[in-house]
Design an enzyme around this catalytic site. Structure first.
Site, PDB file in Angstrom:
ATOM      1  N   GLY A   1      38.414   1.031 -54.672  1.00  0.00           N
ATOM      2  CA  GLY A   1      39.455   0.018 -54.807  1.00  0.00           C
ATOM      3  C   GLY A   1      39.874  -0.484 -53.435  1.00  0.00           C
ATOM      4  O   GLY A   1      39.823   0.273 -52.462  1.00  0.00           O
TER       5      GLY A   1
ATOM      6  N   GLN B   1      44.914  -4.574 -47.130  1.00  0.00           N
ATOM      7  CA  GLN B   1      44.131  -3.687 -46.263  1.00  0.00           C
ATOM      8  C   GLN B   1      43.191  -4.443 -45.328  1.00  0.00           C
ATOM      9  O   GLN B   1      42.727  -3.886 -44.337  1.00  0.00           O
ATOM     10  CB  GLN B   1      43.315  -2.701 -47.108  1.00  0.00           C
ATOM     11  CG  GLN B   1      44.180  -1.709 -47.873  1.00  0.00           C
ATOM     12  CD  GLN B   1      43.347  -0.839 -48.785  1.00  0.00           C
ATOM     13  OE1 GLN B   1      43.037  -1.231 -49.900  1.00  0.00           O
ATOM     14  NE2 GLN B   1      42.949   0.324 -48.310  1.00  0.00           N
TER      15      GLN B   1
ATOM     16  N   CYS C   1      42.218   6.942 -49.503  1.00  0.00           N
ATOM     17  CA  CYS C   1      42.487   5.533 -49.224  1.00  0.00           C
ATOM     18  C   CYS C   1      41.618   5.109 -48.047  1.00  0.00           C
ATOM     19  O   CYS C   1      41.537   5.829 -47.046  1.00  0.00           O
ATOM     20  CB  CYS C   1      43.958   5.345 -48.883  1.00  0.00           C
ATOM     21  SG  CYS C   1      44.406   3.637 -48.527  1.00  0.00           S
ATOM     22  N   LEU C   2      41.009   3.942 -48.155  1.00  0.00           N
ATOM     23  CA  LEU C   2      40.182   3.441 -47.049  1.00  0.00           C
ATOM     24  C   LEU C   2      41.018   3.212 -45.794  1.00  0.00           C
ATOM     25  O   LEU C   2      40.482   3.201 -44.687  1.00  0.00           O
ATOM     26  CB  LEU C   2      39.474   2.149 -47.462  1.00  0.00           C
ATOM     27  CG  LEU C   2      38.348   2.350 -48.490  1.00  0.00           C
ATOM     28  CD1 LEU C   2      37.860   1.013 -49.025  1.00  0.00           C
ATOM     29  CD2 LEU C   2      37.201   3.118 -47.849  1.00  0.00           C
TER      30      LEU C   2
ATOM     31  N   HIS D   1      47.819   2.677 -57.232  1.00  0.00           N
ATOM     32  CA  HIS D   1      47.581   2.862 -55.786  1.00  0.00           C
ATOM     33  C   HIS D   1      47.396   1.497 -55.098  1.00  0.00           C
ATOM     34  O   HIS D   1      47.998   1.227 -54.056  1.00  0.00           O
ATOM     35  CB  HIS D   1      46.337   3.746 -55.602  1.00  0.00           C
ATOM     36  CG  HIS D   1      45.882   3.918 -54.189  1.00  0.00           C
ATOM     37  ND1 HIS D   1      45.931   5.136 -53.534  1.00  0.00           N
ATOM     38  CD2 HIS D   1      45.342   3.040 -53.307  1.00  0.00           C
ATOM     39  CE1 HIS D   1      45.470   4.975 -52.304  1.00  0.00           C
ATOM     40  NE2 HIS D   1      45.096   3.714 -52.141  1.00  0.00           N
ATOM     41  N   GLU D   2      46.589   0.626 -55.726  1.00  0.00           N
ATOM     42  CA  GLU D   2      46.309  -0.681 -55.104  1.00  0.00           C
ATOM     43  C   GLU D   2      47.525  -1.603 -55.180  1.00  0.00           C
ATOM     44  O   GLU D   2      47.783  -2.381 -54.247  1.00  0.00           O
ATOM     45  CB  GLU D   2      45.090  -1.336 -55.765  1.00  0.00           C
ATOM     46  CG  GLU D   2      43.798  -0.520 -55.707  1.00  0.00           C
ATOM     47  CD  GLU D   2      43.410  -0.064 -54.312  1.00  0.00           C
ATOM     48  OE1 GLU D   2      43.805  -0.715 -53.324  1.00  0.00           O
ATOM     49  OE2 GLU D   2      42.715   0.976 -54.209  1.00  0.00           O
TER      50      GLU D   2
ATOM     51  N   HIS E   1      49.779  -1.014 -52.341  1.00  0.00           N
ATOM     52  CA  HIS E   1      49.383  -1.703 -51.096  1.00  0.00           C
ATOM     53  C   HIS E   1      50.011  -3.089 -51.029  1.00  0.00           C
ATOM     54  O   HIS E   1      50.462  -3.520 -49.958  1.00  0.00           O
ATOM     55  CB  HIS E   1      47.865  -1.857 -51.023  1.00  0.00           C
ATOM     56  CG  HIS E   1      47.133  -0.637 -50.531  1.00  0.00           C
ATOM     57  ND1 HIS E   1      47.352  -0.087 -49.296  1.00  0.00           N
ATOM     58  CD2 HIS E   1      46.164   0.117 -51.114  1.00  0.00           C
ATOM     59  CE1 HIS E   1      46.559   0.963 -49.137  1.00  0.00           C
ATOM     60  NE2 HIS E   1      45.825   1.118 -50.230  1.00  0.00           N
TER      61      HIS E   1
HETATM   62  C1  QAP Z   1      42.121   4.369 -54.091  1.00  0.00           C
HETATM   63  O1  QAP Z   1      40.418   4.641 -52.515  1.00  0.00           O
HETATM   64  C2  QAP Z   1      42.051   5.619 -54.938  1.00  0.00           C
HETATM   65  O2  QAP Z   1      39.081   8.870 -46.913  1.00  0.00           O
HETATM   66  C3  QAP Z   1      40.802   3.862 -53.611  1.00  0.00           C
HETATM   67  O3  QAP Z   1      36.767   8.612 -45.579  1.00  0.00           O
HETATM   68  C4  QAP Z   1      41.375   6.754 -54.508  1.00  0.00           C
HETATM   69  O4  QAP Z   1      38.347   3.826 -52.451  1.00  0.00           O
HETATM   70  C5  QAP Z   1      42.687   5.651 -56.131  1.00  0.00           C
HETATM   71  C6  QAP Z   1      37.452   6.387 -49.040  1.00  0.00           C
HETATM   72  C7  QAP Z   1      41.326   7.890 -55.301  1.00  0.00           C
HETATM   73  C8  QAP Z   1      42.639   6.796 -56.921  1.00  0.00           C
HETATM   74  C9  QAP Z   1      41.940   7.906 -56.523  1.00  0.00           C
HETATM   75  C10 QAP Z   1      38.392   7.260 -48.537  1.00  0.00           C
HETATM   76  C11 QAP Z   1      36.255   6.261 -48.347  1.00  0.00           C
HETATM   77  C12 QAP Z   1      37.705   5.574 -50.238  1.00  0.00           C
HETATM   78  C13 QAP Z   1      38.148   8.006 -47.397  1.00  0.00           C
HETATM   79  C14 QAP Z   1      39.165   4.597 -51.995  1.00  0.00           C
HETATM   80  C15 QAP Z   1      36.944   7.862 -46.703  1.00  0.00           C
HETATM   81  C16 QAP Z   1      35.998   6.990 -47.197  1.00  0.00           C
HETATM   82  C17 QAP Z   1      38.911   5.490 -50.862  1.00  0.00           C
HETATM   83 CO    CO Z   2      44.376   2.560 -50.502  1.00  0.00          CO
END
Ligand code: QAP
Ligand code: CO
Length: 171
Positions: free
Chosen positions: A46, A51, A92-93, A134-135, A138
Site C-alpha cells: 500500500g 508518502q 510502512c515504506l 493505515h493508508e 497517511h
Molecule cells: C501498510 O506497508 C501496511 O519496512 C503498507 O523495509 C503494512 O507496504 C498495512 C515495506 C502491513 C498493513 C500491514 C516495509 C517494505 C512495505 C518495510 C508496506 C520495508 C520494505 C510496507
Molecule cells: Co505507510
C-alpha cells in the site's frame, strides 16, 4: 515507468494534510501509475500520495502476491461496521525496517472513487481493512509509529535519523 522518492519518518512533510481530489485528471492517472511502479518496486502492499510528497487524497494498494489486484482509492471515507478491534503487525515504506503491532477496526465500509472518478463501495475486513486504515492515516498526516509508546517511537526515529545522516554523507 517512474519510481518516485518515498519520504521517510521523521520527515515533517509526512505530517501534511491531503486535500480531496475535485476532478480526476490524466495528471492524477499518471501519478497513480507512478505510485504503483514505486509500490511494486519497493515492494509494498500500500502507498499513499502523501508518502511521495503529493498532498491529495489518493491511495494505491495491492494485497496479491502477483500484482493481480491493483486497487485505487480517491477521497476515501470510512464507516465503522463493527466495533471489534484487531491487532496486526504493520510496517510502512516510510518507516523501513520496523514492524510493530497496531490495533485497528476489524470491519469497515469504504466509499471512494476509482482512477476514472467512478464512485464505489467496498466492505473490508482483515488485512484489507487494516491496510486501508493505515493508508488513510497517511492522508491525515499520521503514521503507525504514532500508536506506539514514546520510547519505541523515539528508538525508531533515532535509528532512522542515523541512517539518513550516513546516507547523506555517502552521497
Ligand atoms: C501498510 O506497508 C501496511 O519496512 C503498507 O523495509 C503494512 O507496504 C498495512 C515495506 C502491513 C498493513 C500491514 C516495509 C517494505 C512495505 C518495510 C508496506 C520495508 C520494505 C510496507
Ligand atoms: Co505507510
Amino acid at each position: 515507468m517512474a519510481i518516485l522518492e518515498i519520504l521517510e519518518y521523521p520527515d515533517p512533510r509526512l505530517r501534511t494534510l491531503a486535500k480531496p481530489v475535485e476532478t480526476v485528471t490524466d495528471q492524477h492517472r499518471q501519478l497513480i501509475k507512478d505510485m504503483f511502479d514505486t509500490m511494486y518496486d519497493a515492494p509494498g502492499i500500500g502507498l499513499a500520495a502523501t508518502q511521495v510528497n503529493v498532498h491529495e487524497q489518493i491511495i494505491v494498494m495491492d494485497l496479491s502476491e502477483d500484482k493481480s489486484e491493483p486497487r485505487v482509492f480517491i477521497n476515501p471515507k470510512l464507516t465503522i461496521l463493527d466495533g471489534e478491534k484487531e491487532k496486526m503487525q504493520e510496517g510502512c515504506l516510510s518507516v523501513p525496517g520496523f514492524y510493530e503491532d497496531v490495533e485497528r477496526i476489524e470491519h469497515c465500509l469504504i466509499e471512494a472513487m476509482d482512477e476514472n472518478g467512478k464512485a464505489f463501495e467496498l466492505e473490508a475486513t482483515g488485512l484489507l481493512a487494516v491496510c486501508i486504515q493505515h493508508e488513510m492515516d497517511h492522508l491525515n498526516g499520521k503514521l503507525f509509529v504514532d500508536y506506539l509508546s514514546n520510547m519505541k517511537r523515539d528508538r525508531i526515529r533515532k535509528k532512522l535519523e542515523k541512517q539518513h545522516r550516513l546516507a547523506a554523507k555517502q552521497a
